[in-house]
Every structure is written in C-alpha cells, then in structure tokens.
Design an enzyme around this catalytic site. Structure first.
Site, PDB file in Angstrom:
ATOM      1  N   ARG B  47      43.358   5.946   3.515  1.00  0.00           N
ATOM      2  CA  ARG B  47      42.459   6.995   4.011  1.00  0.00           C
ATOM      3  C   ARG B  47      42.739   7.206   5.493  1.00  0.00           C
ATOM      4  O   ARG B  47      42.614   6.268   6.285  1.00  0.00           O
ATOM      5  CB  ARG B  47      41.002   6.617   3.773  1.00  0.00           C
ATOM      6  N   SER B 116      34.775  11.251  -5.651  1.00  0.00           N
ATOM      7  CA  SER B 116      33.512  10.766  -5.090  1.00  0.00           C
ATOM      8  C   SER B 116      32.343  11.529  -5.695  1.00  0.00           C
ATOM      9  O   SER B 116      32.394  12.757  -5.805  1.00  0.00           O
ATOM     10  CB  SER B 116      33.487  10.977  -3.569  1.00  0.00           C
ATOM     11  N   LYS B 146      32.344   6.763   7.556  1.00  0.00           N
ATOM     12  CA  LYS B 146      32.719   8.149   7.294  1.00  0.00           C
ATOM     13  C   LYS B 146      31.830   9.068   8.092  1.00  0.00           C
ATOM     14  O   LYS B 146      30.616   8.911   8.136  1.00  0.00           O
ATOM     15  CB  LYS B 146      32.578   8.468   5.794  1.00  0.00           C
TER      16      LYS B 146
END
Lengths: 219, 219
Positions: B47, B116, B146
C-alpha cells in the site's frame, strides 16, 4: 476507433486539448470536452489528478462516449487502468510513470502511447525504446497548470526535436494565443493548450481565434 | 503463484501485513517486507499512496521477487496497472476505486480481488457482484493510518459478517496487540495490522507476540 484512426487525428490536427477542471470556470470536465468537440478539436486528453478512481471512471466513461461518437481521439493521462477500463484510444505517461515498455505490454498494440519528454536525451530514449507513438515536448514556456512540472525547456529543445527526432510530437507548456505562432513557425504541427482553452468563456470562439493565430504564423 | 495458492495463504493465515512507509521508523517498504517474511507472514499488501508510479513500480518489483521466492501472497492496493505490471497475486480496492466488475475484467481470472467494505450493505453487494474473492471488514477500531477512512464501524459489523457473509474476509482498522484477541474470538480468522507491525523495532518478535495474543483468545 482503430490505432490508425486515433493517430491520424493526432497527425492531422493543430490543437490538442486537455481537461483541467480547476481552471474551467466551474464547468465539469464533461462540459469542457463537449465544448472542445464543438470547437472541432480532434485530440483530447483526460487529465485528472485529484479525484478518486471511481469518479474518474464515471466521468471518463461519459467522455469516452462523447469522443467516440464525434470521432475524436481520447488519450488518458497517467492512469493505465482507467484507460483500459474506458477503452480509450491511448494513454499519455510522464518520465516518472511506469516505464514505456511495461505500459506497452499492458495496453497491447492497439492503443496509442504518448510520453512526455523534457530534454534531447529523453527524446532519444523515447525513440530508442521503440514502443512510443508520440512524445510531448516541453514545457516550452513557463506554466502554472501542472504542479509537478520541471522548469521551461524553451524553444531550443523544440528546435532540437524538429531537427533530430522522427517521432510525432506535441508541443506543450505555457502555449497561448500570443506565442503559438512562434511554436508552429519553428516546426510544431500540433500544440497542447490547457488554460488558454478551458478558461475561455466561449471555447469554440477561443479555439477559432487560436487557429487564426497559428494561421497568421504561416503568412 | 496460482490463484489457488495465493488464496490458500489468505485462508490459512492469521495475519495480513501491509506496508506503510511513513510509520516504518525510517525503513523502506522493501526492508519491512523482508522482515514480515522473516516473521512468517504469508499475505502482504503493498500500500503506497504518495510515490510516483515509476518508484512504486521499482520498489514493488523487488517486493514481488521477495514474496515470490518466499511463497508469500502479494496484494497491491488500488493501482491495478501496477499490480499487472509486477504480476502480483492480487489487487485490493476500496469503495471509491474502479468498480469490482471492471477490475475483474482488467485482471482476468487468475488474480485475487479484495474489496474493502464498511457496512452490511457493502458486504452484501460484494457477494452479489460475484467477482470478489475476499472482503476487508472495518475499520473495527479507530485508526490514524489511513487518511481517507470512514468512522470505525465497530465489532457489530464484524459480528454481522461472521454470521451472514460467506466470503472470506480480513478484519482491519485499529487492530492491536491488546484487542486482536477479541476480534478473533468473535470469528475473524485473519487480521490486518499496520502500525502495530511496521512500527515495531523487531518485527519478527512483535509478530510472535501478536500471535501469542491471538492464541490466548482461544483458551
């Protein structure tokens, strides 16, 4: 549209339009593309850095429909996955995107691949790699439109490309009504203008005026 | 690695690692992945939101080599083109990325697709679309990792998924040494931890300690 048709638009056009929503006087990218099509622009790049992928996809899908119906070449900036998802005619990448050879593997042979270049060495490398259909040449003049752009390379680099590089190219960066004549006089066939087009209240009128400026250059 | 092998790692693992360079105490994503592999983590997601595509590609290519050699499943977050370019085992997308059906068309049938989800409706939609291999369930607890994440959905949503959703899932969001037992006691088989792993000085020791915490939950 086939690769050939998409490239023919590029090779026979004088102007290359790009979206830039923040400079579009409150109009959406879709409205701007509609106006560019009405203005007779035949190559349009969808450039969008800020939005989430889903919203870029939804918007670009509509733009794909509009450009397809009008026989206009649609190039997607940076986002190879988005270009594939909307079946664009091509993608345009920069020096810090995926390497051109890798992009070519992802898009296959039926999509146009454009690459931004900023120096003779980058132009030579674009030729050498053998997978690039056209290069961007610039920024010719100072520009505020792109946030991550390098210093202007000036008209010298344009002269170098005209003289030494066989690939088709589009001149870009700070090109306006008042300097486009010089760019075309030096050998550019097609120029990309961002704010000079998207910030105009009446885009077809503005494009006609820009074309007048190019035409004057050849007198 | 085949789709089957990649998914088997997912289905038989307790921990799902993710890169997060800004929380990695100055270590690179590559160093973190090496440490995670040493720690025995079998599913790792790359990520990265900030870097230019070229640098993500160069880094992820190295991570692909490392994970491939170790039999570890590599999932790439968001960037479908990057996942294809490095031949990752899968991609993980969010609710505001390209639609799952479109992503499935781009990646074909031999790559894992994770999505997600943050609500029962999103979990049901993931099942209905028929192209998703696993879902993310969370954020279970508050998280600072995040930047664009929604409010924590809490353990209630986890309970809903355990009871009603047949798809494999990974629990994510604010899961730490001190709360992972509760998450697994309620039915999660695999949890994603970010800072709790990448911010540890000694990642293999930390992972062993986290596994002890999960184990205590089943006593």
């Amino acid at each position: 549209m086939s690769l050939g048709q998409g490239l023919t638009n590029f090779l026979t056009s004088d102007l290359y339009g790009l979206t830039a929503e923040e400079y579009s006087l409150g109009r959406s990218n879709i409205e701007i593309v509609e106006a560019m099509i009405t203005a007779g622009i035949k190559v349009i790049q969808y450039r969008e850095k800020e939005k989430k992928a889903l919203y870029m996809y939804q918007e670009c899908l509509k733009i794909r429909e509009l450009t397809q119906a009008a026989g206009v070449t649609l190039i997607v900036n940076d986002h190879i996955d988005l270009a594939l998802a909307v079946q664009a005619d091509g993608v345009h990448i920069g020096q810090e995107d995926l390497p051109p050879q890798i992009v070519r593997q992802l898009i296959g042979t039926s999509m146009i691949l454009g690459l931004s270049t900023h120096s003779p060495a980058q132009a030579e490398a674009a030729v050498q790699c053998g997978v690039v259909d056209y290069i961007g040449v610039g920024p010719i003049f100072a520009t505020q439109t792109k946030k991550d752009v390098c210093e202007p390379v000036g008209l010298d680099y344009l002269d170098y490309v005209v003289k030494n590089i066989q690939l088709p190219f589009v001149a870009i960066g700070g090109i306006k009504m008042n300097n486009i004549a010089e760019v075309h006089r030096r050998g550019a066939k097609i120029s990309a203008l961002v704010t000079e087009i998207v910030s105009a209240q009446n885009i077809p009128e503005q494009v006609a005026a820009i074309r007048q400026s190019i035409y004057r250059s050849s007198c």
